[in-house]
Design a protein around this motif. Structure first.
Motif, PDB file in Angstrom:
ATOM      1  N   PHE A 198       0.794  -1.215   0.171  1.00 56.49           N
ATOM      2  CA  PHE A 198      -0.093  -0.203   0.287  1.00 56.49           C
ATOM      3  C   PHE A 198       0.949   1.287   0.007  1.00 56.49           C
ATOM      4  CE2 PHE A 198      -2.838  -3.365   1.479  1.00 56.49           C
ATOM      5  CZ  PHE A 198      -4.142  -2.728   0.909  1.00 56.49           C
ATOM      6  N   CYS A 199       0.376   2.248  -0.610  1.00 51.02           N
ATOM      7  CA  CYS A 199       0.959   3.638  -0.597  1.00 51.02           C
ATOM      8  C   CYS A 199       0.134   4.771  -0.858  1.00 51.02           C
ATOM      9  CB  CYS A 199       2.174   3.644  -1.569  1.00 51.02           C
ATOM     10  SG  CYS A 199       1.958   3.970  -3.081  1.00 51.02           S
ATOM     11  N   GLY A 200       0.352   5.849  -0.273  1.00 49.25           N
ATOM     12  CA  GLY A 200      -0.456   7.276  -0.546  1.00 49.25           C
ATOM     13  C   GLY A 200       0.094   7.799  -2.214  1.00 49.25           C
ATOM     14  N   LEU A 201      -1.325   8.187  -2.702  1.00 49.31           N
ATOM     15  CA  LEU A 201      -0.900   8.605  -3.907  1.00 49.31           C
ATOM     16  C   LEU A 201      -1.616  10.355  -4.002  1.00 49.31           C
ATOM     17  CD1 LEU A 201      -1.457   6.149  -7.080  1.00 49.31           C
ATOM     18  CD2 LEU A 201       0.941   7.021  -5.790  1.00 49.31           C
ATOM     19  N   TYR A 202      -0.590  10.998  -4.300  1.00 43.83           N
ATOM     20  CA  TYR A 202      -1.097  12.607  -4.164  1.00 43.83           C
ATOM     21  C   TYR A 202      -0.811  13.325  -5.346  1.00 43.83           C
ATOM     22  CZ  TYR A 202      -1.655  11.732   0.699  1.00 43.83           C
ATOM     23  OH  TYR A 202      -2.181  11.013   1.820  1.00 43.83           O
ATOM     24  N   PRO A 203      -1.770  14.458  -5.943  1.00 41.19           N
ATOM     25  CA  PRO A 203      -1.488  15.049  -6.982  1.00 41.19           C
ATOM     26  C   PRO A 203      -0.269  16.133  -6.652  1.00 41.19           C
ATOM     27  CG  PRO A 203      -3.739  15.630  -6.234  1.00 41.19           C
ATOM     28  CD  PRO A 203      -3.083  14.460  -5.312  1.00 41.19           C
ATOM     29  N   LEU A 204       0.426  16.208  -7.525  1.00 43.80           N
ATOM     30  CA  LEU A 204       1.481  17.287  -7.372  1.00 43.80           C
ATOM     31  C   LEU A 204       0.749  18.583  -7.292  1.00 43.80           C
ATOM     32  CD1 LEU A 204       4.726  16.720  -7.105  1.00 43.80           C
ATOM     33  CD2 LEU A 204       4.767  17.471  -9.436  1.00 43.80           C
ATOM     34  N   GLU A 205      -0.159  18.850  -8.123  1.00 40.66           N
ATOM     35  CA  GLU A 205      -0.794  20.253  -7.929  1.00 40.66           C
ATOM     36  C   GLU A 205      -2.134  19.895  -7.321  1.00 40.66           C
ATOM     37  OE1 GLU A 205       0.374  23.241  -9.069  1.00 40.66           O
ATOM     38  OE2 GLU A 205       2.294  22.324  -9.847  1.00 40.66           O
ATOM     39  N   SER A 206      -2.452  20.673  -6.242  1.00 40.19           N
ATOM     40  CA  SER A 206      -3.818  20.130  -5.805  1.00 40.19           C
ATOM     41  C   SER A 206      -5.039  20.502  -6.680  1.00 40.19           C
ATOM     42  CB  SER A 206      -3.879  21.174  -4.444  1.00 40.19           C
ATOM     43  OG  SER A 206      -3.656  22.378  -4.731  1.00 40.19           O
ATOM     44  N   ASN A 207      -4.937  21.142  -7.476  1.00 40.90           N
ATOM     45  CA  ASN A 207      -6.063  21.269  -8.282  1.00 40.90           C
ATOM     46  C   ASN A 207      -6.301  20.198  -9.344  1.00 40.90           C
ATOM     47  OD1 ASN A 207      -4.082  22.259  -9.696  1.00 40.90           O
ATOM     48  ND2 ASN A 207      -4.970  24.155 -10.281  1.00 40.90           N
ATOM     49  N   ASP A 208      -5.381  19.200  -9.185  1.00 40.62           N
ATOM     50  CA  ASP A 208      -5.438  17.938 -10.292  1.00 40.62           C
ATOM     51  C   ASP A 208      -6.079  16.835  -9.680  1.00 40.62           C
ATOM     52  OD1 ASP A 208      -4.172  19.092 -12.424  1.00 40.62           O
ATOM     53  OD2 ASP A 208      -2.261  18.310 -12.061  1.00 40.62           O
ATOM     54  N   TYR A 209      -6.885  17.097  -8.392  1.00 39.82           N
ATOM     55  CA  TYR A 209      -7.259  15.869  -7.552  1.00 39.82           C
ATOM     56  C   TYR A 209      -8.271  15.162  -8.235  1.00 39.82           C
ATOM     57  CZ  TYR A 209      -9.881  13.707  -3.579  1.00 39.82           C
ATOM     58  OH  TYR A 209     -10.788  12.672  -3.015  1.00 39.82           O
ATOM     59  N   GLU A 210      -9.399  16.000  -8.783  1.00 45.66           N
ATOM     60  CA  GLU A 210     -10.402  15.351  -9.455  1.00 45.66           C
ATOM     61  C   GLU A 210      -9.944  14.438 -10.719  1.00 45.66           C
ATOM     62  OE1 GLU A 210     -13.645  14.838  -8.676  1.00 45.66           O
ATOM     63  OE2 GLU A 210     -13.192  16.225  -6.778  1.00 45.66           O
ATOM     64  N   LYS A 211      -8.744  15.037 -11.224  1.00 44.82           N
ATOM     65  CA  LYS A 211      -8.195  14.286 -12.522  1.00 44.82           C
ATOM     66  C   LYS A 211      -7.711  13.163 -12.109  1.00 44.82           C
ATOM     67  CE  LYS A 211      -5.253  15.853 -16.581  1.00 44.82           C
ATOM     68  NZ  LYS A 211      -4.227  17.141 -16.642  1.00 44.82           N
ATOM     69  N   LEU A 212      -7.019  13.057 -10.850  1.00 42.37           N
ATOM     70  CA  LEU A 212      -6.259  11.795 -10.457  1.00 42.37           C
ATOM     71  C   LEU A 212      -7.437  10.883  -9.922  1.00 42.37           C
ATOM     72  CD1 LEU A 212      -3.904  10.136  -9.213  1.00 42.37           C
ATOM     73  CD2 LEU A 212      -4.125  11.472  -7.021  1.00 42.37           C
ATOM     74  N   LYS A 213      -8.550  11.555  -9.338  1.00 40.93           N
ATOM     75  CA  LYS A 213      -9.516  10.339  -9.102  1.00 40.93           C
ATOM     76  C   LYS A 213     -10.110   9.621 -10.277  1.00 40.93           C
ATOM     77  CE  LYS A 213     -13.928  10.495  -6.379  1.00 40.93           C
ATOM     78  NZ  LYS A 213     -14.788  11.700  -5.509  1.00 40.93           N
ATOM     79  N   ALA A 214     -10.447  10.465 -11.248  1.00 39.26           N
ATOM     80  CA  ALA A 214     -10.785   9.908 -12.580  1.00 39.26           C
ATOM     81  C   ALA A 214      -9.729   8.871 -13.110  1.00 39.26           C
ATOM     82  CB  ALA A 214     -11.185  10.959 -13.562  1.00 39.26           C
ATOM     83  N   ALA A 215      -8.376   9.228 -13.174  1.00 41.87           N
ATOM     84  CA  ALA A 215      -7.690   8.249 -13.681  1.00 41.87           C
ATOM     85  C   ALA A 215      -7.601   7.145 -12.793  1.00 41.87           C
ATOM     86  CB  ALA A 215      -6.285   8.924 -13.429  1.00 41.87           C
ATOM     87  N   LEU A 216      -7.776   6.895 -11.594  1.00 39.70           N
ATOM     88  CA  LEU A 216      -7.764   5.863 -10.619  1.00 39.70           C
ATOM     89  C   LEU A 216      -9.107   4.931 -10.914  1.00 39.70           C
ATOM     90  CD1 LEU A 216      -6.426   7.220  -7.296  1.00 39.70           C
ATOM     91  CD2 LEU A 216      -5.235   5.818  -8.791  1.00 39.70           C
ATOM     92  N   GLY A 217     -10.162   5.716 -10.989  1.00 45.86           N
ATOM     93  CA  GLY A 217     -11.296   4.876 -11.358  1.00 45.86           C
ATOM     94  C   GLY A 217     -11.213   4.261 -12.820  1.00 45.86           C
ATOM     95  N   ARG A 218     -10.540   4.627 -13.969  1.00 46.18           N
ATOM     96  CA  ARG A 218     -10.479   4.016 -14.918  1.00 46.18           C
ATOM     97  C   ARG A 218      -9.509   2.960 -15.073  1.00 46.18           C
ATOM     98  NH1 ARG A 218      -9.649   9.098 -17.538  1.00 46.18           N
ATOM     99  NH2 ARG A 218     -11.609  10.104 -18.138  1.00 46.18           N
ATOM    100  N   LEU A 219      -8.450   3.097 -14.250  1.00 50.13           N
ATOM    101  CA  LEU A 219      -7.426   1.915 -13.925  1.00 50.13           C
ATOM    102  C   LEU A 219      -8.001   0.828 -13.189  1.00 50.13           C
ATOM    103  CD1 LEU A 219      -4.334   3.954 -13.206  1.00 50.13           C
ATOM    104  CD2 LEU A 219      -4.528   2.617 -15.190  1.00 50.13           C
ATOM    105  N   ARG A 220      -8.935   1.147 -12.228  1.00 49.40           N
ATOM    106  CA  ARG A 220      -9.545   0.085 -11.369  1.00 49.40           C
ATOM    107  C   ARG A 220     -10.606  -0.814 -12.345  1.00 49.40           C
ATOM    108  NH1 ARG A 220     -10.858  -3.416  -8.873  1.00 49.40           N
ATOM    109  NH2 ARG A 220     -12.169  -3.390  -7.113  1.00 49.40           N
ATOM    110  N   LEU A 221     -11.047  -0.144 -13.291  1.00 53.45           N
ATOM    111  CA  LEU A 221     -11.986  -0.907 -14.090  1.00 53.45           C
ATOM    112  C   LEU A 221     -11.431  -1.981 -14.965  1.00 53.45           C
ATOM    113  CD1 LEU A 221     -13.947   1.960 -15.801  1.00 53.45           C
ATOM    114  CD2 LEU A 221     -14.971   0.209 -14.323  1.00 53.45           C
ATOM    115  N   ASN A 222      -9.876  -1.551 -15.341  1.00 52.15           N
ATOM    116  CA  ASN A 222      -9.296  -2.725 -15.996  1.00 52.15           C
ATOM    117  C   ASN A 222      -8.389  -3.657 -15.276  1.00 52.15           C
ATOM    118  OD1 ASN A 222     -10.091  -2.447 -18.659  1.00 52.15           O
ATOM    119  ND2 ASN A 222      -8.264  -1.194 -19.242  1.00 52.15           N
ATOM    120  N   ASP A 223      -8.410  -3.108 -13.883  1.00 57.06           N
ATOM    121  CA  ASP A 223      -7.351  -4.032 -13.102  1.00 57.06           C
ATOM    122  C   ASP A 223      -7.974  -4.152 -11.695  1.00 57.06           C
ATOM    123  OD1 ASP A 223      -5.175  -5.096 -11.656  1.00 57.06           O
ATOM    124  OD2 ASP A 223      -3.837  -3.707 -12.075  1.00 57.06           O
TER     125      ASP A 223
END
Length: 599
Positions: free
Chosen positions: A298-323
């Motif tokens: 386990f590890c924590g993943l954080y966006p480098l720019e705080s306003n990229d939070y929603e973008k990171l959330k969407a990215a993780l959601g898509r990767l979760r669909l395939n994995d």
């Protein structure tokens, strides 16, 4: 029961022994893919797979082969990942086959994962066909490979086929061996329809596409199917085979390997190893071998720019669909803001997910120190609690015992590296159970190591100490009690959660001192004296100071009485005292990034 002219087989081997190149030659020889379209590593579709030269996902393909006996056979091949992080995928792919081509590099010989994969195949009762690959290399040592085949894997050397995936030597011999040695599909006599799920992917237009092997009965569009582990029902929209692109067919019958499109919209609902059956006449018992796959790192993943939070959330959601093996949930940190706690099968899996977030979704991220799942027993509790984040560890005063996961590792090394590797294993709190001499140049160490000790640099150091000749394969062992403590890093007396970690008590001081020194270098000079401390509970075990920035307040005070200068300096001193009482240390985000990257 009449013989089916279908053969299901996979290619298994150690990393980089030529599985994907050999599958390219088989596609070429059977004219499954036209010569003008065929590329190197044709089945590796991902950019990352091509760059790193590794297979990440299983890739099935159906080939047609006219054999020397005059009959045309349908061959279903699965090109599996070789890396230990994806061994669960390998084991499910093996369960969908009756035979396996076991590749051995003619120059490298039998490696750690060659042995592990051979054991996996034997456990699934598969017919193993040994193939000595890369025989055209100048450094090939066939005599040694054949001897290792008999001594280590207990396979007669006369069963081995000599081949080269690169230059196409021995391809016909391999195909003839597949047809003659691998038995026809098993478990066809079961009265109900049963198919094994060995992978699933997400398509934004069609939803979840399930990869499966049909053992008995048939599936076609319009059928109502049921997943046996959850009882979920769904309508089959389309079935087909891989050539290696998806090709729609009327139905999938006994022994076929193909795909199925249904109404399911989330891959987490279709689990690898599950059994698909017909809803109107469901099977009672599942196909053997289904188990929940659980993340280990386990590890924590954080966006480098705080306003990229929603973008990171969407990215993780898509990767979760395939994995389906990748998990995440939101968390927040005082230092890094809002982010996600993510679970992975292993370190390579973690690296690949992070790289895919950066490339495919264009989000720059920072990850915290990787951690494993600890089991904690507290006073008076009936059962242990599982902790994957150091921040969630209960108060040390309430803890009776902390257990950590271990691994059972098989490490293949040259004889002359023995001393260095034993020292490395001892440093990582491991124990060597026994050693086996493989031949006059190599030995195999069987050892038990704590999983959290191999997370960061173990593999790199193994490779450098053995000059690239060492290899390791491991499987998860049991949980063992250990003297583990939570180490906090305090800056100006405030704990910084991003740097918290669970470490062995003996190693805490060294690790704390190293981290304090690094932070003291990286944090910019402050206006007042700031202490960086490593602490276990209330006890400080290491300390360093941030450099102090001193403004020259006497610069404009030239000549005259010294008392004027003293007065200004006293005033500055008082100001710094006050600052220290109310001052907050501003740590720039790149300081966190530098420390966490170096970790």
């Amino acid at each position: 029961m009449e013989e089916l002219l279908t053969r299901n087989f996979c290619i298994i081997a150690h990393v980089d022994h030529g599985k994907t190149t050999l599958s390219d030659r088989l596609l070429e020889y059977t004219n499954t893919v036209a010569q003008r379209i065929l590329t190197d590593q044709h089945l590796d579709a991902m950019d990352l797979e091509r760059e790193r030269g590794i297979t990440i996902k299983s890739h099935p393909v159906t080939m047609s082969y006219p054999a020397k006996d005059g009959r045309v056979y349908k061959l279903n091949l699965m090109d599996t990942p070789g890396h230990v992080d994806f061994s669960y995928e390998v084991s499910r792919s093996l369960a969908a086959c009756e035979g396996a081509l076991l590749l051995i590099d003619a120059a490298q010989g039998v490696e750690a994962q060659t042995v592990a994969n051979a054991h996996l195949a034997t456990a699934q009762e598969l017919k193993i066909i040994p193939v000595i690959n890369k025989i055209d290399l100048p450094s090939a040592n066939l005599e040694l490979c054949l001897k290792q085949l008999e001594d280590i894997l207990m396979i007669p050397e006369d069963e081995a086929i000599l081949a080269s995936g690169k230059s196409g030597i021995g391809i016909e011999d391999i195909l003839e061996a597949v047809v003659s040695r691998i038995p026809s599909p098993r478990w066809r006599d079961h009265p109900h329809t049963r198919a094994l799920v060995f992978d699933s992917i997400y398509d934004s237009y069609r939803g979840v596409i399930t990869y499966m092997r049909v053992f008995s009965g048939a599936l076609k569009a319009g059928d109502q199917m049921m997943l046996m582990s959850t009882g979920q029902k769904s309508e089959v929209k389309e079935v087909g085979i891989f050539t290696p692109k998806m090709q729609k067919t009327d139905s999938l019958g006994e022994g076929d390997v193909g795909y199925l499109v249904s109404n399911i919209k989330d891959t987490s609902e279709v689990k690898v190893g599950d059994t698909v059956t017909l809803a109107r006449q469901p099977a009672i018992e599942m196909l053997p071998g289904y188990k929940e796959v659980r993340p280990m790192v386990f590890c924590g993943l954080y966006p480098l720019e705080s306003n990229d939070y929603e973008k990171l959330k969407a990215a993780l959601g898509r990767l979760r669909l395939n994995d389906a093996a990748f998990l995440y949930q939101s968390e927040s940190s005082v230092a890094l803001g809002f982010g996600f706690r993510c679970g992975f099968l292993g370190l390579l899996h973690m690296e690949i997910i992070q790289e895919r977030i950066r490339r495919e979704h264009d989000v720059e991220i920072i990850s915290t120190y990787p951690s494993v799942v600890y089991r904690v027993m507290t006073h008076g509790a009936a059962d242990y609690i599982e902790v994957d984040n150091p921040v969630l560890l209960p108060d040390p005063g309430t803890i009776d015992e902390i257990s950590e996961p271990t691994i059972n590792a098989a490490i293949h090394i040259p004889n002359d590296s023995m001393g260095d590797i034993l020292a490395l294993i001892m440093e990582k709190r491991g124990t060597v159970e026994h050693t086996d001499t493989l031949d006059h140049t190599r030995v195999m160490l069987t050892c038990v190591l704590p999983l959290n000790e191999i997370l960061v640099d173990f593999n790199d150091r193994l490779k450098s100490l053995t000059h690239g000749y060492g290899s390791m394969d491991y499987e998860l062992g049991d949980y063992r009690p250990a003297d583990l403590v939570k180490m906090d890093i305090l800056i100006n007396g405030d704990p910084v959660d991003a740097f918290s970690s669970i470490v062995h008590r003996e190693k805490a001081e060294g690790k704390g001192r190293e981290l304090c020194e690094r932070l003291a270098e990286i944090i910019p000079p402050q206006m007042f004296k700031v202490a960086i401390q490593a602490a276990i509970g209330g006890k400080i075990i290491a300390r360093d100071n941030v450099r102090v920035l001193r403004k020259d307040v006497t610069a404009k005070c030239y000549g005259g009485d010294i008392t004027r200068k003293r007065k200004l300096l006293e005033k500055q001193k008082e100001g710094k005292k006050k600052m220290k009482l109310i001052g907050k240390v501003s740590i720039p985000p790149d300081a966190f990034i530098q420390v966490l990257k170096n970790n």
